[in-house]
Write a protein that holds these residues in place. Sequence first.
Motif, PDB file in Angstrom:
ATOM      1  N   MET A   1       0.855  -1.169   0.000  1.00  0.00           N
ATOM      2  CA  MET A   1       0.000   0.000   0.000  1.00  0.00           C
ATOM      3  C   MET A   1       0.901   1.232   0.000  1.00  0.00           C
ATOM      4  O   MET A   1       1.730   1.398   0.881  1.00  0.00           O
ATOM      5  N   ASP A   2       0.726   2.088  -0.987  1.00  0.00           N
ATOM      6  CA  ASP A   2       1.542   3.302  -1.033  1.00  0.00           C
ATOM      7  C   ASP A   2       0.819   4.442  -0.325  1.00  0.00           C
ATOM      8  O   ASP A   2      -0.311   4.316   0.121  1.00  0.00           O
ATOM      9  N   ILE A   3       1.474   5.581  -0.250  1.00  0.00           N
ATOM     10  CA  ILE A   3       0.938   6.724   0.499  1.00  0.00           C
ATOM     11  C   ILE A   3      -0.382   7.219  -0.088  1.00  0.00           C
ATOM     12  O   ILE A   3      -1.276   7.633   0.647  1.00  0.00           O
ATOM     13  N   THR A   4      -0.522   7.156  -1.412  1.00  0.00           N
ATOM     14  CA  THR A   4      -1.766   7.589  -2.045  1.00  0.00           C
ATOM     15  C   THR A   4      -2.928   6.716  -1.591  1.00  0.00           C
ATOM     16  O   THR A   4      -4.011   7.226  -1.293  1.00  0.00           O
ATOM     17  N   ASP A   5      -2.704   5.405  -1.518  1.00  0.00           N
ATOM     18  CA  ASP A   5      -3.736   4.490  -1.044  1.00  0.00           C
ATOM     19  C   ASP A   5      -4.078   4.760   0.422  1.00  0.00           C
ATOM     20  O   ASP A   5      -5.234   4.697   0.827  1.00  0.00           O
ATOM     21  N   LEU A   6      -3.050   5.045   1.195  1.00  0.00           N
ATOM     22  CA  LEU A   6      -3.253   5.331   2.615  1.00  0.00           C
ATOM     23  C   LEU A   6      -4.084   6.601   2.805  1.00  0.00           C
ATOM     24  O   LEU A   6      -5.018   6.624   3.615  1.00  0.00           O
ATOM     25  N   VAL A   7      -3.771   7.627   2.067  1.00  0.00           N
ATOM     26  CA  VAL A   7      -4.515   8.886   2.155  1.00  0.00           C
ATOM     27  C   VAL A   7      -5.962   8.675   1.719  1.00  0.00           C
ATOM     28  O   VAL A   7      -6.898   9.138   2.368  1.00  0.00           O
ATOM     29  N   SER A   9      -7.645   5.878   1.780  1.00  0.00           N
ATOM     30  CA  SER A   9      -8.298   5.047   2.792  1.00  0.00           C
ATOM     31  C   SER A   9      -8.710   5.878   3.999  1.00  0.00           C
ATOM     32  O   SER A   9      -9.831   5.754   4.507  1.00  0.00           O
ATOM     33  N   GLU A  10      -7.823   6.751   4.454  1.00  0.00           N
ATOM     34  CA  GLU A  10      -8.149   7.626   5.592  1.00  0.00           C
ATOM     35  C   GLU A  10      -9.290   8.570   5.238  1.00  0.00           C
ATOM     36  O   GLU A  10     -10.193   8.802   6.042  1.00  0.00           O
ATOM     37  N   GLU A  11      -9.285   9.107   4.048  1.00  0.00           N
ATOM     38  CA  GLU A  11     -10.348  10.018   3.623  1.00  0.00           C
ATOM     39  C   GLU A  11     -11.688   9.298   3.558  1.00  0.00           C
ATOM     40  O   GLU A  11     -12.704   9.822   4.008  1.00  0.00           O
TER      41      GLU A  11
END
Length: 102
Positions: A1-7, A9-11
């Motif tokens: 999971m890269d940072i874009t996916d993490l952001v 997911s959080e959103e």
Amino acid sequence: MDITDLVASEELFRTAMNAAATGMLITDPDGTFRLANPAFCRLVGRDLEWLQAHNLGEVLHPDDLSQALADRKSLLVGDADSHVRRLRLVRADGSTRWTRVA
């Protein structure tokens, strides 16, 4: 999971939590509020800023506090899968609201 996916997911999580009709909250292990949705804020009559400066013990009825904290501790250390309990929340105006906590 890269940072874009993490952001993303959080959103998505925050969007779903904020839209929920049921009060939801996240606290630190010590009970300090980290996040509460608008439904929970309305339930206790407090805004998010107030909650984030306080802890769970300040919105739980004193007669329910020890059992709620014991349930929480057993969940955090893995001694239980879940607890469902009715307890009272103390609103900003001092009134209480019965609620079901899971």
